[in-house]
Design an enzyme around this catalytic site. Structure first.
Site, PDB file in Angstrom:
ATOM      1  CD  GLU A 142       5.653   9.102   0.641  1.00  0.00           C
ATOM      2  OE1 GLU A 142       6.305   8.219   1.164  1.00  0.00           O
ATOM      3  OE2 GLU A 142       4.832   8.772  -0.128  1.00  0.00           O
ATOM      4  CB  SER A 186       2.818   7.550  -2.706  1.00  0.00           C
ATOM      5  OG  SER A 186       1.938   7.520  -1.491  1.00  0.00           O
ATOM      6  CD  GLU A 216       1.717   0.110  -8.014  1.00  0.00           C
ATOM      7  OE1 GLU A 216       2.729  -0.395  -7.969  1.00  0.00           O
ATOM      8  OE2 GLU A 216       1.189   0.501  -9.216  1.00  0.00           O
ATOM      9  CB  ALA A 242      -0.809  -0.116   1.095  1.00  0.00           C
ATOM     10  CB  CYS A 292      -5.479   5.436   3.372  1.00  0.00           C
ATOM     11  SG  CYS A 292      -3.763   5.055   3.381  1.00  0.00           S
TER      12      CYS A 292
END
Lengths: 65, 410
Positions: free
Chosen positions: B368, B246, B244, B241, B359
């Site tokens: 990020e 982000s 992929e 998780a 999430c």
């Protein structure tokens, strides 16, 4: 404004801390949210309402008084 | 003459000419039939719920189930069903013991403030990758040079997975999202990843370092609170998780901004953290890379949007479509929901889901993306696509949307 966090429901998503960092924080041991202040001033009411709206677990109840 | 129409097939295709738009058939259904039956790969006919308000209601309903072992669960494909079964974790379970407790074991590592504290480090990683990219030839594939390494490096560091293992992680996790994968492919990839992570957890019982897997090994595995198998499945969830999604947001967000010059200019010329934060929320809303619909099953009879959904009926919630719902995002007529506008108040988007399964790594993703989008166009003001939008190979064939590669120049 009276805020209640249902700790059993909280899933530690941190949405409340992002929306109202002056009012909410998360416990170091499990990420569960807690209040930094019991009676936030009126300038914080909008961000507290947003925190309640964004909470994915619907664990924040806000009552105006 | 009375007749019944067969429900439409799901998923629907995106229009290749509008690579950022959800499928137009879904946007149409949101208007004409916001809660309706669809037919999926296995012949079952779950409900499709497309409005923002209704999806919020489904995902936060106490009687809604995420249990992927439920025989009525509307899986995405046979391959994903097989993987979910093999890698069953708290994330695809319900209730205080099977979901809430294990989630809390991990939640402390992803709190908003801990993730904020990583900002400087993420900045260092971002700057270094851009230094390397600028020193190399152009055009360059932004996915490989930048979009994938940023989140991959971060999640590997947080977990304590050696970055040298990245190549095998990437090729194995690709099997998870490729819609062409067979059940045998996804189970084999799951087995290999679980073996790798079990080995790491085991090693960190005796040789702990300052990372999440070491903490799980010391606090959970060593005293026998949770099994190696359960912890490896939790680690697998975080690992897959964590990069992929982000990575796809970085590449797709870059493509979206480069093709919306007025919005790009606002992002490039600002040093206001609030505008960067709203840019990221708007990109998450507008692009919603989790585009296969969140899946649930009703654990009891429930009412959603005035309609009765019976116990055992499957429900699909396409959050990409909900995030284009005008009633939730068109706060004034000059701000249509199908436009990208980085000043839009969009924090109530559903890109990270909603409800207790929302999430876990969302605050990491936010930091990020904020670092990336505040840095990329400032460092490379002339950044441009090196191929026409129509030539980009978008991930129509993957369960997470994005671009397979993104050639850029400067």
């Amino acid at each position: 404004m009276k805020i209640h966090i249902d700790e059993a429901k909280c899933v530690g998503g941190g949405q409340c801390v992002v929306a109202a960092p002056e009012v909410f924080d998360q416990r170091d041991e499990d990420g569960v949210a807690f209040l930094l202040m019991e009676n936030p001033g009126s300038e914080l009411h909008a961000s507290v309402q947003e925190a309640a709206l964004l909470c994915p677990a619907v664990a924040i109840a806000v009552a105006e008084r | 003459m009375a007749h019944t129409t067969a429900p439409p097939a799901f998923p629907m295709e995106r229009d290749a000419r509008c690579p950022f738009d959800p499928p137009s058939a879904l946007l149409d259904l949101q208007q004409s039939a916001p809660i309706t039956r669809v037919r999926i790969w296995n012949g079952s006919e779950p409900w499709l719920v497309t409005r923002h308000e209704d999806i919020r209601a489904v995902l936060s309903h106490p009687a809604i189930s995420s249990d992927t072992d439920n025989p009525d669960f509307p899986h995405q494909s046979a391959a994903i069903q097989a993987r979910r079964k093999r890698a069953k974790s708290f994330f695809t379970s319900d209730g205080p013991v099977e979901h809430d407790e294990p989630r809390r074991v991990l939640a402390r590592d992803f709190t908003a403030k801990r993730m904020q504290a990583l900002r400087e480090h993420i900045q260092t990683i971002t700057d270094k990758l851009l230094d390397d990219m600028l020193a190399g030839p152009k055009p360059v594939d932004l996915v490989e040079a930048f979009a994938l390494p940023v989140p991959s490096l971060m999640i590997c560091e947080l977990l304590g997975v050696p970055y040298s293992a990245q190549d095998s992680f990437h090729s194995l996790t690709k099997a998870f999202v490729d819609r062409a994968s067979t059940p045998e492919d996804t189970v084999a990839a799951t087995d290999q990843l679980l073996e790798l992570l079990s080995g790491l957890l085991d090693k960190k019982v005796t040789e702990p370092a300052d990372d999440l897997l070491s903490r799980l090994a010391q606090e959970q595995l060593k005293p026998g609170i949770r099994s190696l198998d359960e912890l490896a499945k939790m680690a697998l969830l975080l690992l897959t998780a964590g990069h992929e999604t982000s990575a796809n947001m970085i590449a797709l967000g870059t493509a979206a901004l480069l093709t919306h010059p007025d919005q790009l200019e606002k992002v490039r010329s600002t040093d206001d953290p609030a505008l960067i934060a709203s840019t990221v929320e708007e990109l998450l809303r507008y692009l919603t890379v989790v585009h296969s619909g969140l899946r649930r099953v009703a654990g009891e009879d429930i009412q959603i949007g005035g309609r009765l959904i019976r116990k055992g009926e499957g429900i699909i919630c396409p959050i990409d479509t909900a995030n284009w719902d005008a009633s939730a995002f068109e706060t004034d007529a000059t701000l249509p929901a199908d436009d990208l506008d980085v000043t839009r108040p969009a924090r109530h988007h559903l890109a990270f889901g909603f409800g207790v399964h929302q999430c876990l790594g969302q605050q990491l993703a936010r930091v990020e993306l904020q670092v990336v989008f505040s840095t990329l166009f400032r460092r490379i003001p002339t950044l441009a696509l090196a191929e026409p939008l129509g030539d980009i190979h978008f991930k129509h064939d993957m369960s997470i949307y994005g671009a397979h590669s993104l050639l850029v120049t400067w």
